[in-house]
Design a protein around this motif. Structure first.
Motif, mmCIF file in Angstrom:
data_model
loop_
_atom_site.group_PDB
_atom_site.id
_atom_site.type_symbol
_atom_site.label_atom_id
_atom_site.label_comp_id
_atom_site.label_asym_id
_atom_site.label_seq_id
_atom_site.Cartn_x
_atom_site.Cartn_y
_atom_site.Cartn_z
ATOM 1 N N SER A 266 0.850 -1.191 0.000
ATOM 2 C CA SER A 266 0.000 0.000 0.000
ATOM 3 C C SER A 266 0.884 1.239 0.000
ATOM 4 O O SER A 266 2.042 1.197 0.408
ATOM 5 C CB SER A 266 -0.927 0.003 1.217
ATOM 6 N N ALA A 267 0.309 2.352 -0.467
ATOM 7 C CA ALA A 267 1.031 3.624 -0.537
ATOM 8 C C ALA A 267 0.181 4.700 0.121
ATOM 9 O O ALA A 267 -1.035 4.755 -0.088
ATOM 10 C CB ALA A 267 1.330 3.993 -1.984
ATOM 11 N N ALA A 268 0.825 5.556 0.906
ATOM 12 C CA ALA A 268 0.120 6.652 1.567
ATOM 13 C C ALA A 268 0.957 7.914 1.464
ATOM 14 O O ALA A 268 2.177 7.874 1.607
ATOM 15 C CB ALA A 268 -0.133 6.313 3.035
ATOM 16 N N ILE A 269 0.288 9.025 1.206
ATOM 17 C CA ILE A 269 0.964 10.315 1.196
ATOM 18 C C ILE A 269 0.954 10.823 2.625
ATOM 19 O O ILE A 269 -0.105 10.931 3.244
ATOM 20 C CB ILE A 269 0.256 11.307 0.255
ATOM 21 N N THR A 270 2.124 11.085 3.151
ATOM 22 C CA THR A 270 2.238 11.516 4.537
ATOM 23 C C THR A 270 3.272 12.630 4.639
ATOM 24 O O THR A 270 3.959 12.940 3.678
ATOM 25 C CB THR A 270 2.605 10.319 5.447
ATOM 26 N N SER A 271 3.368 13.229 5.815
ATOM 27 C CA SER A 271 4.335 14.308 6.006
ATOM 28 C C SER A 271 5.168 14.022 7.239
ATOM 29 O O SER A 271 4.806 13.210 8.089
ATOM 30 C CB SER A 271 3.635 15.655 6.131
ATOM 31 N N GLU A 272 6.282 14.731 7.326
ATOM 32 C CA GLU A 272 7.197 14.547 8.445
ATOM 33 C C GLU A 272 6.738 15.298 9.685
ATOM 34 O O GLU A 272 7.368 15.219 10.716
ATOM 35 C CB GLU A 272 8.599 14.996 8.027
ATOM 36 N N GLY A 273 5.674 16.035 9.599
ATOM 37 C CA GLY A 273 5.155 16.819 10.710
ATOM 38 C C GLY A 273 4.429 18.031 10.167
ATOM 39 O O GLY A 273 4.198 18.153 8.971
ATOM 40 N N LEU A 274 4.052 18.951 11.057
ATOM 41 C CA LEU A 274 3.322 20.138 10.609
ATOM 42 C C LEU A 274 4.134 20.980 9.643
ATOM 43 O O LEU A 274 3.610 21.534 8.697
ATOM 44 C CB LEU A 274 2.905 20.988 11.810
ATOM 45 N N LEU A 275 5.422 21.093 9.888
ATOM 46 C CA LEU A 275 6.264 21.926 9.040
ATOM 47 C C LEU A 275 7.184 21.106 8.141
ATOM 48 O O LEU A 275 7.967 21.668 7.388
ATOM 49 C CB LEU A 275 7.101 22.876 9.908
ATOM 50 N N GLY A 276 7.093 19.786 8.205
ATOM 51 C CA GLY A 276 7.985 18.931 7.437
ATOM 52 C C GLY A 276 7.519 18.742 6.012
ATOM 53 O O GLY A 276 6.419 19.133 5.625
ATOM 54 N N GLY A 277 8.353 18.112 5.226
ATOM 55 C CA GLY A 277 8.051 17.849 3.832
ATOM 56 C C GLY A 277 7.118 16.665 3.670
ATOM 57 O O GLY A 277 6.890 15.873 4.582
ATOM 58 N N THR A 278 6.570 16.541 2.480
ATOM 59 C CA THR A 278 5.656 15.454 2.149
ATOM 60 C C THR A 278 6.435 14.348 1.439
ATOM 61 O O THR A 278 7.362 14.617 0.692
ATOM 62 C CB THR A 278 4.545 15.984 1.230
ATOM 63 N N PHE A 279 6.044 13.111 1.683
ATOM 64 C CA PHE A 279 6.643 11.974 0.983
ATOM 65 C C PHE A 279 5.606 10.878 0.838
ATOM 66 O O PHE A 279 4.541 10.929 1.459
ATOM 67 C CB PHE A 279 7.895 11.458 1.701
ATOM 68 N N ILE A 280 5.900 9.904 0.001
ATOM 69 C CA ILE A 280 5.016 8.757 -0.182
ATOM 70 C C ILE A 280 5.620 7.582 0.571
ATOM 71 O O ILE A 280 6.765 7.199 0.327
ATOM 72 C CB ILE A 280 4.824 8.420 -1.667
ATOM 73 N N ALA A 281 4.847 7.058 1.520
ATOM 74 C CA ALA A 281 5.298 5.926 2.324
ATOM 75 C C ALA A 281 4.695 4.644 1.768
ATOM 76 O O ALA A 281 3.475 4.545 1.607
ATOM 77 C CB ALA A 281 4.873 6.118 3.778
ATOM 78 N N LEU A 282 5.544 3.688 1.443
ATOM 79 C CA LEU A 282 5.088 2.376 0.996
ATOM 80 C C LEU A 282 5.098 1.417 2.179
ATOM 81 O O LEU A 282 6.072 1.356 2.928
ATOM 82 C CB LEU A 282 5.986 1.824 -0.113
ATOM 83 N N GLN A 283 3.999 0.699 2.331
ATOM 84 C CA GLN A 283 3.898 -0.325 3.371
ATOM 85 C C GLN A 283 3.883 -1.675 2.658
ATOM 86 O O GLN A 283 2.922 -2.010 1.979
ATOM 87 C CB GLN A 283 2.613 -0.130 4.182
ATOM 88 N N PRO A 284 4.974 -2.450 2.770
ATOM 89 C CA PRO A 284 5.046 -3.725 2.047
ATOM 90 C C PRO A 284 3.957 -4.693 2.482
ATOM 91 O O PRO A 284 3.597 -4.775 3.652
ATOM 92 C CB PRO A 284 6.429 -4.270 2.423
ATOM 93 N N GLY A 285 3.418 -5.406 1.509
ATOM 94 C CA GLY A 285 2.407 -6.421 1.763
ATOM 95 C C GLY A 285 3.043 -7.777 1.995
ATOM 96 O O GLY A 285 4.246 -7.881 2.255
ATOM 97 N N GLY A 286 2.250 -8.817 1.837
ATOM 98 C CA GLY A 286 2.750 -10.159 2.102
ATOM 99 C C GLY A 286 2.797 -11.061 0.882
ATOM 100 O O GLY A 286 3.085 -12.247 1.001
ATOM 101 N N SER A 287 2.537 -10.521 -0.289
ATOM 102 C CA SER A 287 2.510 -11.331 -1.502
ATOM 103 C C SER A 287 3.906 -11.833 -1.862
ATOM 104 O O SER A 287 4.909 -11.186 -1.590
ATOM 105 C CB SER A 287 1.952 -10.500 -2.660
ATOM 106 N N THR A 288 3.932 -12.983 -2.515
ATOM 107 C CA THR A 288 5.215 -13.504 -2.993
ATOM 108 C C THR A 288 5.561 -12.928 -4.362
ATOM 109 O O THR A 288 6.693 -13.020 -4.795
ATOM 110 C CB THR A 288 5.168 -15.046 -3.093
ATOM 111 N N GLU A 289 4.569 -12.325 -5.028
ATOM 112 C CA GLU A 289 4.804 -11.674 -6.320
ATOM 113 C C GLU A 289 5.243 -10.237 -6.067
ATOM 114 O O GLU A 289 4.652 -9.530 -5.248
ATOM 115 C CB GLU A 289 3.525 -11.698 -7.160
#
Length: 165
Positions: free
Chosen positions: A99-122
């Motif tokens: 899964s992918a989520a757009i998140t920030s480092e805090g109120l004044l921090g920069g934005t980044f895309i955080a990937l959360q690895p799944g459990g698939s073998t593919e």
């Protein structure tokens, strides 16, 4: 000609140094913004309902470690969502059900895309699409609703009128 070089040699060296610094800066900016993309990168797409704060060059991270960057954005005409192209490091194998989520480092921090690895073998391949996404959160809207206490569902207190004897 030799006299001109002797008289203007220092100026020529300084000019050459300025040109080298300008070229270095241009290459640095090109690399930092993801203009060139990583050599051999895996390009995947992700559809987000809200992509506020994400631009070309935004980091893509797994567990806080940068593994790629955003290389393109476009509005998907079918779903009216933002289609974001991610260039990922090919040495990092990401499961296809991540899964992918757009998140920030805090109120004044920069934005980044955080990937959360799944459990698939593919694993994700070039041209894959990440289906499970979460758009950016409107922090100012959340702060405003907290300050204004909008959405308070507690019932209003009623006062009973004193009865006359």
């Amino acid at each position: 000609m030799k006299a001109a070089i002797k008289e203007n040699g220092v100026e020529a060296l300084i000019g050459f140094a300025v040109v080298l610094v300008a070229l270095w800066f241009a290459l640095f900016a090109w690399d930092r913004t993801g203009g060139g993309g990583a050599a051999g990168a895996i390009h995947v797409k992700a559809l987000f309902p809200n992509a506020s704060g994400v631009t070309v060059g935004t980091d893509v991270r797994v567990a806080g470690l940068k593994i790629g960057s955003v290389t393109g954005q476009a509005l998907d005409p079918a779903s009216y969502q933002v289609s974001i192209t991610l260039a990922l490091d090919p040495s990092v194998k990401i499961p296809s059900d991540s899964s992918a989520a757009i998140t920030s480092e805090g109120l004044l921090g920069g934005t980044f895309i955080a990937l959360q690895p799944g459990g698939s073998t593919e694993m994700l391949k070039d041209g894959s699409t990440i289906l499970d996404t979460q758009g950016s959160v409107d922090l100012m809207g959340l702060i405003g609703s907290f300050i204004n206490k909008s959405g308070d569902t507690a019932p209003a207190a009623t006062s009973a009128a004193p009865s006359a004897p």
